[in-house]
Scaffold this motif. Sequence first.
Motif, PDB file in Angstrom:
ATOM      1  N   VAL A 117       0.839  -1.206   0.000  1.00  0.00           N
ATOM      2  CA  VAL A 117       0.000   0.000   0.000  1.00  0.00           C
ATOM      3  C   VAL A 117       0.871   1.252   0.000  1.00  0.00           C
ATOM      4  CG1 VAL A 117      -2.009  -0.994   1.167  1.00  0.00           C
ATOM      5  CG2 VAL A 117      -0.123  -0.083   2.525  1.00  0.00           C
ATOM      6  N   THR A 118       0.244   2.394  -0.285  1.00  0.00           N
ATOM      7  CA  THR A 118       0.987   3.656  -0.225  1.00  0.00           C
ATOM      8  C   THR A 118       0.336   4.625   0.760  1.00  0.00           C
ATOM      9  OG1 THR A 118      -0.276   4.387  -2.142  1.00  0.00           O
ATOM     10  CG2 THR A 118       1.923   3.519  -2.557  1.00  0.00           C
ATOM     11  N   GLN A 119      -0.611   4.114   1.519  1.00  0.00           N
ATOM     12  CA  GLN A 119      -1.274   4.944   2.528  1.00  0.00           C
ATOM     13  C   GLN A 119      -1.577   4.122   3.770  1.00  0.00           C
ATOM     14  OE1 GLN A 119      -4.857   6.624   0.778  1.00  0.00           O
ATOM     15  NE2 GLN A 119      -3.837   8.617   0.657  1.00  0.00           N
ATOM     16  N   ALA A 120      -1.669   4.805   4.894  1.00  0.00           N
ATOM     17  CA  ALA A 120      -2.128   4.139   6.118  1.00  0.00           C
ATOM     18  C   ALA A 120      -2.744   5.184   7.029  1.00  0.00           C
ATOM     19  CB  ALA A 120      -0.966   3.437   6.813  1.00  0.00           C
ATOM     20  N   ARG A 121      -3.598   4.707   7.927  1.00  0.00           N
ATOM     21  CA  ARG A 121      -4.213   5.627   8.886  1.00  0.00           C
ATOM     22  C   ARG A 121      -3.478   5.557  10.204  1.00  0.00           C
ATOM     23  NH1 ARG A 121     -10.742   5.961   9.146  1.00  0.00           N
ATOM     24  NH2 ARG A 121     -10.792   8.079   8.373  1.00  0.00           N
ATOM     25  N   CYS A 122      -3.312   6.723  10.781  1.00  0.00           N
ATOM     26  CA  CYS A 122      -2.708   6.763  12.114  1.00  0.00           C
ATOM     27  C   CYS A 122      -3.700   6.124  13.091  1.00  0.00           C
ATOM     28  CB  CYS A 122      -2.417   8.213  12.511  1.00  0.00           C
ATOM     29  SG  CYS A 122      -1.896   8.362  14.221  1.00  0.00           S
ATOM     30  N   HIS A 123      -3.214   5.146  13.862  1.00  0.00           N
ATOM     31  CA  HIS A 123      -4.120   4.440  14.785  1.00  0.00           C
ATOM     32  C   HIS A 123      -4.690   5.359  15.846  1.00  0.00           C
ATOM     33  CE1 HIS A 123      -3.529   0.516  13.205  1.00  0.00           C
ATOM     34  NE2 HIS A 123      -2.211   0.626  13.282  1.00  0.00           N
ATOM     35  N   TRP A 124      -3.929   6.413  16.158  1.00  0.00           N
ATOM     36  CA  TRP A 124      -4.292   7.234  17.315  1.00  0.00           C
ATOM     37  C   TRP A 124      -5.214   8.377  16.951  1.00  0.00           C
ATOM     38  CZ3 TRP A 124      -3.210   4.572  21.383  1.00  0.00           C
ATOM     39  CH2 TRP A 124      -2.160   3.638  21.294  1.00  0.00           C
ATOM     40  N   CYS A 125      -4.858   9.132  15.868  1.00  0.00           N
ATOM     41  CA  CYS A 125      -5.679  10.321  15.570  1.00  0.00           C
ATOM     42  C   CYS A 125      -6.483  10.167  14.287  1.00  0.00           C
ATOM     43  CB  CYS A 125      -4.799  11.571  15.519  1.00  0.00           C
ATOM     44  SG  CYS A 125      -3.701  11.591  14.083  1.00  0.00           S
ATOM     45  N   ARG A 126      -6.385   9.018  13.626  1.00  0.00           N
ATOM     46  CA  ARG A 126      -7.177   8.678  12.448  1.00  0.00           C
ATOM     47  C   ARG A 126      -6.852   9.523  11.217  1.00  0.00           C
ATOM     48  NH1 ARG A 126      -7.902   4.049  12.967  1.00  0.00           N
ATOM     49  NH2 ARG A 126      -9.755   3.844  11.690  1.00  0.00           N
ATOM     50  N   ASN A 127      -5.794  10.276  11.239  1.00  0.00           N
ATOM     51  CA  ASN A 127      -5.380  10.986  10.032  1.00  0.00           C
ATOM     52  C   ASN A 127      -4.788  10.001   9.021  1.00  0.00           C
ATOM     53  OD1 ASN A 127      -5.718  13.929   9.856  1.00  0.00           O
ATOM     54  ND2 ASN A 127      -4.744  13.908  11.872  1.00  0.00           N
ATOM     55  N   THR A 128      -4.918  10.310   7.725  1.00  0.00           N
ATOM     56  CA  THR A 128      -4.344   9.461   6.679  1.00  0.00           C
ATOM     57  C   THR A 128      -2.931   9.941   6.357  1.00  0.00           C
ATOM     58  OG1 THR A 128      -6.523   9.108   5.739  1.00  0.00           O
ATOM     59  CG2 THR A 128      -4.645   8.608   4.324  1.00  0.00           C
ATOM     60  N   LEU A 129      -2.002   9.008   6.301  1.00  0.00           N
ATOM     61  CA  LEU A 129      -0.627   9.337   5.911  1.00  0.00           C
ATOM     62  C   LEU A 129      -0.334   8.680   4.560  1.00  0.00           C
ATOM     63  CD1 LEU A 129       1.279   8.838   9.303  1.00  0.00           C
ATOM     64  CD2 LEU A 129       0.013  10.812   8.497  1.00  0.00           C
ATOM     65  N   SER A 130       0.339   9.429   3.680  1.00  0.00           N
ATOM     66  CA  SER A 130       0.587   8.946   2.315  1.00  0.00           C
ATOM     67  C   SER A 130       2.072   8.900   2.004  1.00  0.00           C
ATOM     68  CB  SER A 130      -0.055   9.898   1.296  1.00  0.00           C
ATOM     69  OG  SER A 130      -1.414  10.073   1.548  1.00  0.00           O
ATOM     70  N   ILE A 131       2.435   7.998   1.085  1.00  0.00           N
ATOM     71  CA  ILE A 131       3.789   7.980   0.524  1.00  0.00           C
ATOM     72  C   ILE A 131       3.711   8.619  -0.862  1.00  0.00           C
ATOM     73  CG2 ILE A 131       5.714   6.543  -0.270  1.00  0.00           C
ATOM     74  CD1 ILE A 131       5.397   6.249   2.652  1.00  0.00           C
ATOM     75  N   ASN A 132       4.378   9.738  -1.037  1.00  0.00           N
ATOM     76  CA  ASN A 132       4.385  10.409  -2.335  1.00  0.00           C
ATOM     77  C   ASN A 132       5.785  10.528  -2.934  1.00  0.00           C
ATOM     78  OD1 ASN A 132       1.577  10.908  -2.712  1.00  0.00           O
ATOM     79  ND2 ASN A 132       1.701  12.450  -1.090  1.00  0.00           N
ATOM     80  N   GLN A 133       6.796  10.433  -2.057  1.00  0.00           N
ATOM     81  CA  GLN A 133       8.164  10.480  -2.576  1.00  0.00           C
ATOM     82  C   GLN A 133       8.501   9.111  -3.159  1.00  0.00           C
ATOM     83  OE1 GLN A 133      10.835  11.950   0.484  1.00  0.00           O
ATOM     84  NE2 GLN A 133       9.485  13.701   0.844  1.00  0.00           N
ATOM     85  N   GLN A 134       9.209   9.131  -4.293  1.00  0.00           N
ATOM     86  CA  GLN A 134       9.471   7.871  -4.969  1.00  0.00           C
ATOM     87  C   GLN A 134      10.487   7.014  -4.211  1.00  0.00           C
ATOM     88  OE1 GLN A 134      10.385   9.593  -8.706  1.00  0.00           O
ATOM     89  NE2 GLN A 134       8.224   9.879  -9.223  1.00  0.00           N
ATOM     90  N   ILE A 135      10.234   5.734  -4.263  1.00  0.00           N
ATOM     91  CA  ILE A 135      11.105   4.746  -3.630  1.00  0.00           C
ATOM     92  C   ILE A 135      11.523   3.799  -4.756  1.00  0.00           C
ATOM     93  CG2 ILE A 135      11.188   2.955  -1.854  1.00  0.00           C
ATOM     94  CD1 ILE A 135       8.381   4.182  -0.965  1.00  0.00           C
TER      95      ILE A 135
END
Length: 496
Positions: A117-135
């Motif tokens: 995946v390239t996204q996940a939700r913070c377990h604590w505050c429910r904000n979505t975090l994304s990966i946008n920088q290339q790997i």
Amino acid sequence: MQETNGLGPTIIQKDAEAKNEPVVIQTDVGVKDGQNKCPKCGATDIALNARTGQLRCNYCRYEFNEQQLQGMVTDLTKLQGEIIGSGTQDINNDIQNVVTLKCESCGAEVVIDTNEVTQARCHWCRNTLSINQQIPNGSIPDIVLPFKLTREEAQKLIGDFVGKRKFFAHPKFRQEFTTSNIMGVYFPYMVVDANAHSNYIGKGEHLIRTYTIGSRDHRETRYDADLYQVARDFDITIEGLTIESSLDKLNQKTKDKTNNIINSIMPFDIENSVRWNANYLKGYTSEKRDTNIEQLRPLVDEQIKDVSRFTANKTLKNYDRGVCWESEKLALRGKQWKAAYLPVWIYSYQQKKGDKSILHYVAVNARTKETMGSVPIHMPKLIIMSILVEILGLIVMTLIDIEKISWLFLFWGIIYYFIMYSRYRNNDARHHHEIETKSTMYNLKTIDNFIKRENGLSNSKIRGCNNEKISEQNIENNIIDTIKKNSKIKININNK
Ligand SMILES: [Zn+2]
Ligand SMILES: [Zn+2]
């Protein structure tokens, strides 16, 4: 005699590429990993609205788009050397696929496995975090073309496609078929633009008349035609040539999957793609690229030659008996690569046949609605129906006495079988890259010199006719074999 494979010598001159290392355009400039906020309210719960093809904030309903990709060449006549988007960089099997991000709101650590995946939700505050920088693991492309077809629309198209193919469908399939489990998938592709110079020299024939010779029992067709010396010389730009960049989908010849179905729903409107943004993937699945430019290059070069050859055909309408090119040259001036995720709605069905199994797909291009599929056939029923049709044909044959065409009825059953088989299985469906890829020809110079009138020819086409040949197909298998042999990627796939 000179050896010929029917295509004459084709040369791709790689001078420009060989001298210069590719120029890498960094396509993820200014992007950041972590919270991608709604420009209006700052929320991070953002997803694609497939009705509009835009991103939508699920909190304030504001809709917006990611910007178009910057920095690549847009005037393809100016394309020189090799330019690659940074999203096409070689896959490094040694790098860490798992990225740990710190949530900007609460400081918690969020782990994202970029293989999956390239996204996940913070377990604590429910904000979505994304990966946008290339790997360098193939998971983040340069561009993404958003879904523009809703699940409901795709369900209807798939339902209609299968609905028209119910009669000979396998009973088990008919029983189990449901569009409720279709999936929206972003498949990985390489998108290539090219700037080249092409030169073709050969002979062409224009039909003058067709007639038959011989006696009643022994008729043969003959042709009279005008033979010309033909040459075409032009500059060409090719835009958005698209090929699969996952080894699995690239393999069109495999017997256990109907990959040609997914191939056949191309082309996509690549020009509407935008810069990568992980939010476009929310609610969809994606497949990761697992091939590199070097491995795809032979296939791309062949497809470029095909596109050029077919572009020349637009100027050869007069040669209705075809053209035999004795010399084909294509000099590449420039080429540009982008890694892309393109949207497909897909239904899949695993059919078991003894100890073998085959995966049937029905696929919908989530931009153009083009739909293609493979439906498992109930063979006994098709064979019985074909025999009935055959018998009917034989009866008709004895009843009517038109000598010339009566033999046709002899094959009714067989013809019926093949028509129905291909209607259900679509095993010949494919993307016609040679005519479906955008190309522009300019600075065209032509030679059409009459040589002589030829009488009594027995071939319906010019000898050595090759202007409608596609060379790409021969090479595809070789590439897959080579990749499998040489690549670390193989190990990766097997380990999955
Ligand atoms: Zn908002
Ligand atoms: Zn948090």
